[in-house]
Scaffold this active site. Structure first.
Site, PDB file in Angstrom:
ATOM      1  N   HIS A 165      -2.937   0.510 -14.562  1.00 29.73           N
ATOM      2  CA  HIS A 165      -1.787  -0.388 -14.469  1.00 29.73           C
ATOM      3  C   HIS A 165      -1.990  -1.544 -15.437  1.00 29.73           C
ATOM      4  O   HIS A 165      -3.026  -2.204 -15.411  1.00 29.73           O
ATOM      5  CB  HIS A 165      -1.654  -0.937 -13.044  1.00 29.73           C
ATOM      6  CG  HIS A 165      -1.016   0.032 -12.099  1.00 29.73           C
ATOM      7  ND1 HIS A 165      -0.514  -0.334 -10.879  1.00 29.73           N
ATOM      8  CD2 HIS A 165      -0.787   1.352 -12.211  1.00 29.73           C
ATOM      9  CE1 HIS A 165      -0.005   0.728 -10.274  1.00 29.73           C
ATOM     10  NE2 HIS A 165      -0.168   1.763 -11.049  1.00 29.73           N
ATOM     11  N   TYR A 181       3.399  -7.851  -5.188  1.00 32.72           N
ATOM     12  CA  TYR A 181       2.900  -8.824  -4.202  1.00 32.72           C
ATOM     13  C   TYR A 181       4.067  -9.757  -3.883  1.00 32.72           C
ATOM     14  O   TYR A 181       4.541 -10.467  -4.765  1.00 32.72           O
ATOM     15  CB  TYR A 181       1.758  -9.649  -4.792  1.00 32.72           C
ATOM     16  CG  TYR A 181       0.461  -8.899  -4.966  1.00 32.72           C
ATOM     17  CD1 TYR A 181       0.211  -8.144  -6.112  1.00 32.72           C
ATOM     18  CD2 TYR A 181      -0.535  -8.953  -3.999  1.00 32.72           C
ATOM     19  CE1 TYR A 181      -0.993  -7.466  -6.276  1.00 32.72           C
ATOM     20  CE2 TYR A 181      -1.747  -8.286  -4.155  1.00 32.72           C
ATOM     21  CZ  TYR A 181      -1.963  -7.541  -5.286  1.00 32.72           C
ATOM     22  OH  TYR A 181      -3.156  -6.877  -5.446  1.00 32.72           O
ATOM     23  N   PRO A 202      -7.889  -9.512   1.314  1.00 33.95           N
ATOM     24  CA  PRO A 202      -7.619  -8.440   0.344  1.00 33.95           C
ATOM     25  C   PRO A 202      -6.585  -8.785  -0.724  1.00 33.95           C
ATOM     26  O   PRO A 202      -6.344  -7.980  -1.628  1.00 33.95           O
ATOM     27  CB  PRO A 202      -7.119  -7.274   1.218  1.00 33.95           C
ATOM     28  CG  PRO A 202      -6.704  -7.881   2.505  1.00 33.95           C
ATOM     29  CD  PRO A 202      -7.488  -9.139   2.685  1.00 33.95           C
ATOM     30  N   LYS A 217     -10.296  -7.552  -4.362  1.00 31.51           N
ATOM     31  CA  LYS A 217     -11.630  -7.834  -4.908  1.00 31.51           C
ATOM     32  C   LYS A 217     -12.815  -7.246  -4.150  1.00 31.51           C
ATOM     33  O   LYS A 217     -13.902  -7.102  -4.718  1.00 31.51           O
ATOM     34  CB  LYS A 217     -11.827  -9.360  -4.975  1.00 31.51           C
ATOM     35  CG  LYS A 217     -11.015 -10.028  -6.048  1.00 31.51           C
ATOM     36  CD  LYS A 217     -11.518  -9.620  -7.408  1.00 31.51           C
ATOM     37  CE  LYS A 217     -10.499  -9.917  -8.476  1.00 31.51           C
ATOM     38  NZ  LYS A 217     -10.668  -9.102  -9.650  1.00 31.51           N
ATOM     39  N   TYR A 231      -7.739 -11.449 -11.865  1.00 31.22           N
ATOM     40  CA  TYR A 231      -7.358 -10.214 -11.171  1.00 31.22           C
ATOM     41  C   TYR A 231      -8.064  -9.006 -11.780  1.00 31.22           C
ATOM     42  O   TYR A 231      -8.509  -8.110 -11.071  1.00 31.22           O
ATOM     43  CB  TYR A 231      -5.833 -10.027 -11.223  1.00 31.22           C
ATOM     44  CG  TYR A 231      -5.329  -8.941 -10.303  1.00 31.22           C
ATOM     45  CD1 TYR A 231      -4.905  -9.235  -9.004  1.00 31.22           C
ATOM     46  CD2 TYR A 231      -5.281  -7.603 -10.715  1.00 31.22           C
ATOM     47  CE1 TYR A 231      -4.448  -8.236  -8.154  1.00 31.22           C
ATOM     48  CE2 TYR A 231      -4.835  -6.598  -9.867  1.00 31.22           C
ATOM     49  CZ  TYR A 231      -4.423  -6.926  -8.584  1.00 31.22           C
ATOM     50  OH  TYR A 231      -3.987  -5.930  -7.748  1.00 31.22           O
TER      51      TYR A 231
HETATM   52  P1  RFL Z   1     -18.321  -1.011   3.937  1.00 32.11           P
HETATM   53  O1  RFL Z   1     -17.314  -0.213   3.203  1.00 32.11           O
HETATM   54  O2  RFL Z   1     -17.895  -1.694   5.175  1.00 32.11           O
HETATM   55  O3  RFL Z   1     -19.548  -0.049   4.239  1.00 32.11           O
HETATM   56  C1  RFL Z   1     -20.603  -0.424   5.103  1.00 32.11           C
HETATM   57  C2  RFL Z   1     -21.180   0.828   5.713  1.00 32.11           C
HETATM   58  O4  RFL Z   1     -22.285   0.475   6.544  1.00 32.11           O
HETATM   59  C3  RFL Z   1     -22.197   1.189   7.766  1.00 32.11           C
HETATM   60  N1  RFL Z   1     -22.924   0.425   8.803  1.00 32.11           N
HETATM   61  C4  RFL Z   1     -24.138   0.770   9.260  1.00 32.11           C
HETATM   62  N2  RFL Z   1     -24.970   1.776   8.952  1.00 32.11           N
HETATM   63  C5  RFL Z   1     -26.145   1.840   9.617  1.00 32.11           C
HETATM   64  N3  RFL Z   1     -26.516   0.944  10.569  1.00 32.11           N
HETATM   65  C6  RFL Z   1     -25.720  -0.075  10.912  1.00 32.11           C
HETATM   66  N4  RFL Z   1     -26.086  -0.962  11.841  1.00 32.11           N
HETATM   67  C7  RFL Z   1     -24.465  -0.199  10.236  1.00 32.11           C
HETATM   68  N5  RFL Z   1     -23.450  -1.076  10.323  1.00 32.11           N
HETATM   69  C8  RFL Z   1     -22.531  -0.682   9.448  1.00 32.11           C
HETATM   70  C9  RFL Z   1     -20.714   1.291   8.024  1.00 32.11           C
HETATM   71  O5  RFL Z   1     -20.402   2.362   8.912  1.00 32.11           O
HETATM   72  C10 RFL Z   1     -20.178   1.519   6.623  1.00 32.11           C
HETATM   73  O6  RFL Z   1     -20.090   2.893   6.295  1.00 32.11           O
HETATM   74  O7  RFL Z   1     -18.970  -2.141   3.011  1.00 32.11           O
HETATM   75  P2  RFL Z   1     -19.286  -2.131   1.410  1.00 32.11           P
HETATM   76  O8  RFL Z   1     -19.958  -0.881   1.012  1.00 32.11           O
HETATM   77  O9  RFL Z   1     -19.910  -3.432   1.152  1.00 32.11           O
HETATM   78  O10 RFL Z   1     -17.846  -2.064   0.715  1.00 32.11           O
HETATM   79  C11 RFL Z   1     -16.938  -3.130   0.812  1.00 32.11           C
HETATM   80  C12 RFL Z   1     -15.502  -2.598   0.778  1.00 32.11           C
HETATM   81  O11 RFL Z   1     -15.365  -1.573   1.739  1.00 32.11           O
HETATM   82  C13 RFL Z   1     -14.482  -3.715   1.056  1.00 32.11           C
HETATM   83  O12 RFL Z   1     -14.863  -4.914   0.453  1.00 32.11           O
HETATM   84  C14 RFL Z   1     -13.068  -3.349   0.526  1.00 32.11           C
HETATM   85  O13 RFL Z   1     -12.534  -2.271   1.238  1.00 32.11           O
HETATM   86  C15 RFL Z   1     -12.133  -4.537   0.620  1.00 32.11           C
HETATM   87  N6  RFL Z   1     -10.751  -4.213   0.249  1.00 32.11           N
HETATM   88  C16 RFL Z   1     -10.363  -4.124  -1.072  1.00 32.11           C
HETATM   89  N7  RFL Z   1     -11.262  -4.276  -2.074  1.00 32.11           N
HETATM   90  C17 RFL Z   1     -10.896  -4.122  -3.389  1.00 32.11           C
HETATM   91  O14 RFL Z   1     -11.746  -4.262  -4.276  1.00 32.11           O
HETATM   92  N8  RFL Z   1      -9.607  -3.791  -3.751  1.00 32.11           N
HETATM   93  C18 RFL Z   1      -8.645  -3.617  -2.810  1.00 32.11           C
HETATM   94  O15 RFL Z   1      -7.525  -3.271  -3.171  1.00 32.11           O
HETATM   95  C19 RFL Z   1      -8.996  -3.820  -1.416  1.00 32.11           C
HETATM   96  N9  RFL Z   1      -8.088  -3.655  -0.444  1.00 32.11           N
HETATM   97  C20 RFL Z   1      -9.802  -4.015   1.258  1.00 32.11           C
HETATM   98  C21 RFL Z   1      -8.467  -3.737   0.873  1.00 32.11           C
HETATM   99  C22 RFL Z   1     -10.141  -4.055   2.611  1.00 32.11           C
HETATM  100  C23 RFL Z   1      -9.185  -3.861   3.570  1.00 32.11           C
HETATM  101  N10 RFL Z   1      -9.599  -3.899   4.912  1.00 32.11           N
HETATM  102  C24 RFL Z   1      -9.360  -2.853   5.828  1.00 32.11           C
HETATM  103  C25 RFL Z   1     -10.522  -4.910   5.328  1.00 32.11           C
HETATM  104  C26 RFL Z   1      -7.486  -3.536   1.824  1.00 32.11           C
HETATM  105  C27 RFL Z   1      -7.835  -3.626   3.183  1.00 32.11           C
HETATM  106  C28 RFL Z   1      -6.719  -3.452   4.182  1.00 32.11           C
HETATM  107  C1  PHB Z   2      -4.309  -1.220  -1.520  1.00 32.41           C
HETATM  108  O1  PHB Z   2      -3.716  -0.408  -2.245  1.00 32.41           O
HETATM  109  O2  PHB Z   2      -4.779  -0.902  -0.417  1.00 32.41           O
HETATM  110  C2  PHB Z   2      -4.425  -2.630  -1.963  1.00 32.41           C
HETATM  111  C3  PHB Z   2      -4.026  -2.975  -3.247  1.00 32.41           C
HETATM  112  C4  PHB Z   2      -4.112  -4.287  -3.661  1.00 32.41           C
HETATM  113  C5  PHB Z   2      -4.603  -5.247  -2.798  1.00 32.41           C
HETATM  114  C6  PHB Z   2      -5.014  -4.896  -1.522  1.00 32.41           C
HETATM  115  C7  PHB Z   2      -4.926  -3.576  -1.104  1.00 32.41           C
HETATM  116  O3  PHB Z   2      -4.654  -6.548  -3.197  1.00 32.41           O
END
Ligand code: RFL
Ligand code: PHB
Length: 389
Positions: free
Chosen positions: A72, A200, A292, A296, A384
């Site tokens: 994008h 957004y 989110p 990031k 971004y």
């Molecule tokens: P994770 O993905 O939470 O993985 C951690 C893993 O550790 C396990 N765990 C354990 N394992 C063993 N023993 C324990 N005691 C444990 N406790 C936990 C868990 O089961 C899991 O598998 O962390 P990690 O790897 O640091 O990754 C971080 C990302 O997942 C997170 O920052 C992103 O998803 C945030 N996020 C977004 N980030 C972006 O860069 N771009 C995006 O567009 C974006 N959109 C989002 C998001 C997060 C969202 N939510 C649900 C919070 C959109 C949403 C809605």
């Molecule tokens: C997503 O596609 O889940 C998404 C995209 C951009 C964001 C957060 C989540 O800032």
């Protein structure tokens, strides 16, 4: 069992670190509480910075990403229906890629399985010991038996609720936190996205985001109050609310359908300092959380483990602890820069229950400034797409 680096957590941070260490010839084991299918079932991030794309390519896990990821050039902002496009490519010569976290995770899991690297899923009661000495240990239960792993280092890649940060003595760590009085209700739907780029949208009724996973699968979010329950949101209620927050022409062309996933995520900003404790390192969501809005979290996780992998390679390859000693400072610099940007995007675009008329006028002024100033747009674009000084 013995390994050089015990990695707790098989999210993007843990799996990326595992891959990087494998390439550096460093032995590592990934220990995950959940099953691989459970990890893959979590619908999360959707946007990769160029630096994350580059790293995944460098690691050789790019085949599907290059075929299916969508570049994008920019994003659209909407303020009570007024549209403003931010063209990253034209402003700063960079862009982002839409490729779901689920897909990144699957690619990394497949690569790990193919190379025979060791992963232990469904490990319960993980405990960590002696990370302030030279021989840390991990214990966990699996299939009714207890197990122990001795290692040189522990990588805490276990997310916000993990055991790693929780094992650090309270007086050794400082926590900085802001909890927002709202969350995001997200819906995944098998329909083409409403627009070519992400939208957004700030609206008096609350923030909304139109995102996507592919040309035929869309991801939409609406801001909801912290006490809202997902079961109170029928699909119809969700689509009505989303449409009400978008520019009317865009709302009209939105293709809705039955949701294939629907969940609410709370929003918070959170930073732990420092992120290294002897031979324990925190990475990704274990170390910091961003709302989110700036897309990031996943990119920060990838950044952290790239720093950690370099530090550990230096330790094993050159017998130098310089990288390890500066890990915390390097991660925190990127963390606070990214926290600021995510906070700023959040406060510009959301409706704050206590914001008042003054707050709403300031948000409008911020949006109008962005529309009028190329420099303001460049600042957004630079952050971004991922600012690396
Ligand atoms: P994770 O993905 O939470 O993985 C951690 C893993 O550790 C396990 N765990 C354990 N394992 C063993 N023993 C324990 N005691 C444990 N406790 C936990 C868990 O089961 C899991 O598998 O962390 P990690 O790897 O640091 O990754 C971080 C990302 O997942 C997170 O920052 C992103 O998803 C945030 N996020 C977004 N980030 C972006 O860069 N771009 C995006 O567009 C974006 N959109 C989002 C998001 C997060 C969202 N939510 C649900 C919070 C959109 C949403 C809605
Ligand atoms: C997503 O596609 O889940 C998404 C995209 C951009 C964001 C957060 C989540 O800032």
């Amino acid at each position: 069992m013995r390994t050089q680096v015990a990695i707790i957590g098989a999210g993007p941070a843990g799996l990326t670190l595992g891959r990087l260490l494998e390439a550096a010839g460093i032995d590592a084991v990934v220990i995950e509480r959940r099953s691989a299918d459970y990890v893959l079932g979590r619908i999360r991030a959707g946007v990769l910075e160029q630096s994350s794309v580059d790293l995944l390519r460098q690691m050789g896990v790019n085949q599907r990403m290059d075929a299916e990821g969508i570049f994008h050039d920019g994003v659209e902002l909407s303020f009570n229906g007024d549209m403003l496009r931010i063209n990253f490519q034209e402003l700063i010569g960079r862009r982002v890629m839409v490729y779901g976290q689920t897909e990144v995770t699957r690619d990394l899991m497949d690569a790990r399985a193919a190379s025979g690297a060791k992963s232990i899923y469904e490990a319960s009661n993980v405990q960590i010991y002696d990370f302030d000495g030279e021989t840390p240990r991990i214990t966990f239960d699996k299939d009714g038996q207890s197990h122990q792993i001795e290692c040189d280092f522990i990588a805490g890649c276990d997310g916000f609720h993990g055991v790693s940060r929780a094992s650090v003595p309270e007086k050794a760590i400082s926590l900085f936190e802001r909890i927002y009085p709202f969350g995001w209700l997200g819906v995944l739907v098998d329909q083409p996205p409403v627009a070519e780029e992400l939208i957004y949208a700030h609206h008096e009724r609350g923030f909304a985001l139109c995102s996507m996973r592919s040309h035929s699968r869309s991801r939409y979010y609406v801001q909801v109050g912290s006490s809202e329950k997902v079961q109170d949101w029928s699909d119809d209620r969700f689509w009505d609310e989303l449409r009400a927050r978008l520019n009317p022409e865009i709302a009209e062309s939105l293709k809705s359908g039955p949701s294939i996933e629907k969940s609410i995520a709370p929003l918070r900003s959170f930073v732990a300092e420092p992120v290294r404790f002897g031979r324990l390192f925190l990475t990704g969501d274990a170390a910091h959380i961003v709302p989110p809005t700036g897309a990031k979290g996943l990119n920060m996780a990838i950044h952290d483990v790239a720093e950690l992998a370099t530090a550990l390679s230096e330790f094993y390859g050159e017998r130098s602890s310089a990288g390890i000693d500066t890990y915390s400072a390097r991660v925190l610099e990127n963390t606070w820069r990214t926290e600021r940007f995510s906070w700023w995007m959040t406060q510009l675009l959301h409706t704050f229950p206590d914001g008042g008329d003054f707050g709403r006028r300031i948000q409008r002024a911020d949006f109008d400034y962005l529309g009028a100033s190329r420099i303001a747009q460049q600042s957004l674009a630079e952050n971004y797409t991922g600012f690396r000084p």
